[in-house]
Design an enzyme around this catalytic site. Structure first.
Site, PDB file in Angstrom:
ATOM      1  N   GLU A   9       0.827  -1.221   0.000  1.00  0.00           N
ATOM      2  CA  GLU A   9       0.000   0.000   0.000  1.00  0.00           C
ATOM      3  C   GLU A   9       0.854   1.260   0.000  1.00  0.00           C
ATOM      4  O   GLU A   9       2.068   1.203   0.238  1.00  0.00           O
ATOM      5  CB  GLU A   9      -0.937   0.011   1.216  1.00  0.00           C
ATOM      6  CG  GLU A   9      -0.200   0.070   2.542  1.00  0.00           C
ATOM      7  CD  GLU A   9      -1.017   0.683   3.665  1.00  0.00           C
ATOM      8  OE1 GLU A   9      -1.459   1.847   3.499  1.00  0.00           O
ATOM      9  OE2 GLU A   9      -1.176   0.033   4.709  1.00  0.00           O
ATOM     10  N   LYS A 146      -3.939  -1.815  15.404  1.00  0.00           N
ATOM     11  CA  LYS A 146      -3.453  -1.054  16.558  1.00  0.00           C
ATOM     12  C   LYS A 146      -4.517  -0.989  17.636  1.00  0.00           C
ATOM     13  O   LYS A 146      -5.702  -0.900  17.346  1.00  0.00           O
ATOM     14  CB  LYS A 146      -3.134   0.376  16.141  1.00  0.00           C
ATOM     15  CG  LYS A 146      -1.785   0.545  15.518  1.00  0.00           C
ATOM     16  CD  LYS A 146      -1.334   1.989  15.668  1.00  0.00           C
ATOM     17  CE  LYS A 146       0.039   2.178  15.071  1.00  0.00           C
ATOM     18  NZ  LYS A 146       0.006   2.129  13.608  1.00  0.00           N
TER      19      LYS A 146
END
Ligand code: PSU
Ligand code: MN
Length: 289
Positions: A9, A146
Site C-alpha cells: 500500500e 493497533k
C-alpha cells in the site's frame, strides 16, 4: 504460471511514516519481496491512474509530495475524474490489486477497524478496510490492528462478515506494537503452505472476500501493551477534544503516538512491516506450489 506477486500500500508511505524513513521502508519492503523470489507491486494513484507497480520515481513522489490525498474507496472516483495523485489505503490497495492486477497477496502494517468510543456516544467510525475484506479476494498480511481501535468490536465485525482471521505462529490476534491482544484468532497456521490450503479451500467453496493473516511484531521490537496503552489513551482523547472526523482520525493517532513514544514505536512499526513483507512473499510462493 504467473510470477508470485505481492501488493504493497501507499498510505503508509504518504501518511503513516515520517520522511525519509517512509521512502527507505518502501524500498526495503520491495527488496525483501524480491529477495524471496516474488515481485513487489506498490499500489498508488498518479494523475488519476490506478497503478499496481509504481516506479521508484513514483514511490519517491508519494513519499515526498505535500498534500497527497489518502484514498479510500469513496475517494476513487474523485481522484480518477480529477486526475489527482493519491495514496491507497488497505481497502483501495486490495481492490486495485484484485480488480486491476490479479494479485492475491498483500503485505501491510496494520488494518483499519472500528474506532474506540470517545465518551460522546459512539463514534460510528468503521474503516472501509473491514468491508473490503468481506468482499474482495486478497490475502492481507498484517500485524493485526493497533490498540487505538476497539479490537473486540473489530473482530466481531470480521466474524459477522465472514472474514477468516488466521494467527501466523500465534493463537492470539496481534495488537500491532504488542504481540498479543489476548483475543483468540479463528485458526493458527505455522507455515505458508497451511495458509495457502485455507485460501484454496475458500476459493473452491466459492466464498467471496479476503483472508486476514496476522503476524506478531518480531519479539525484539515489541512494545508491551501496558507500556503503550497510556499513550494511546492520550492520543484518542486529544483526537476527540479536537473533534477530528473521518479520514483524519487514523493519521492523527498514528502521528501522535509516534511523537509520544519517540523512536521506539517507529522501530516497531518498521520491523513489523518488513517482517510482513517476508511472510507475504512466502505465502505468494506457496500459492504457486
Ligand atoms: N494502521 C496502521 N498504519 C497505517 C494505517 C492503519 O497501523 O498506515 C493506514 C492503512 O492504510 C489503513 C488506513 O488502510 O490507515 C485506515 O484508515 P481509516 O481508519 O481512515 O480507514
Ligand atoms: Mn475511519
Amino acid at each position: 504460471m504467473t510470477t508470485p506477486a505481492v501488493a504493497l500500500e501507499s498510505t503508509v508511505i504518504s501518511h503513516g511514516l515520517p520522511y525519509p524513513r517512509n521512502l527507505q521502508l518502501a524500498q526495503e519492503m520491495e527488496a525483501i519481496i524480491r529477495s524471496q523470489g516474488a515481485t513487489p507491486h506498490t499500489v498508488g494513484i498518479i494523475a488519476g491512474e490506478l497503478i499496481a507497480g509504481l516506479t521508484p520515481a513514483q514511490i519517491e513522489h508519494l513519499a515526498t509530495a505535500p498534500n497527497v490525498r489518502k484514498v479510500s474507496r469513496r475517494d476513487l472516483p474523485i481522484v480518477a475524474a480529477r486526475k489527482e495523485d493519491g495514496a491507497t489505503t488497505v481497502a483501495t490497495t486490495m481492490w486495485i490489486a484484485a480488480q486491476w492486477a490479479g494479485i492475491e497477496v498483500f503485505a501491510t502494517g496494520g488494518i483499519g477497524g472500528i474506532h474506540r468510543h470517545t465518551g460522546a456516544g459512539t463514534s460510528n467510525d468503521v474503516s472501509a478496510d473491514l468491508q473490503e475484506l468481506a468482499q474482495t479476494p486478497v490475502i492481507v498480511v498484517c500485524a493485526g490492528a493497533k490498540a487505538i481501535l476497539d479490537l473486540p468490536a473489530t473482530l466481531e465485525y470480521l466474524e459477522t462478515h465472514g472474514v477468516t482471521v488466521i494467527g501466523y505462529g500465534t493463537d492470539h490476534f496481534p495488537a500491532f506494537y504488542s504481540r498479543s491482544s489476548g483475543l483468540p484468532v479463528d485458526v493458527r497456521c505455522d507455515n505458508p503452505a497451511e495458509v495457502a490450503a485455507i485460501w484454496r479451500a475458500k476459493r473452491t467453496l466459492g466464498l467471496p472476500g479476503g483472508l486476514l493473516v496476522t503476524v506478531p511484531v518480531p519479539v525484539a521490537d515489541e512494545i508491551p501493551a501496558a507500556e503503550i496503552e497510556p499513550f494511546i489513551e492520550q492520543a484518542v482523547a486529544e483526537a476527540a477534544a479536537q473533534g477530528l472526523r473521518s479520514a483524519e482520525v487514523t493519521p492523527f493517532l498514528l502521528t501522535r503516538i509516534a511523537e509520544l513514544t519517540g523512536e521506539r514505536s517507529l522501530r516497531a512499526n518498521l520491523a513489523l512491516l518488513k517482517n510482513n513483507a517476508r511472510v507475504a512473499a512466502e505465502i505468494a510462493l506457496a500459492l504457486q506450489g
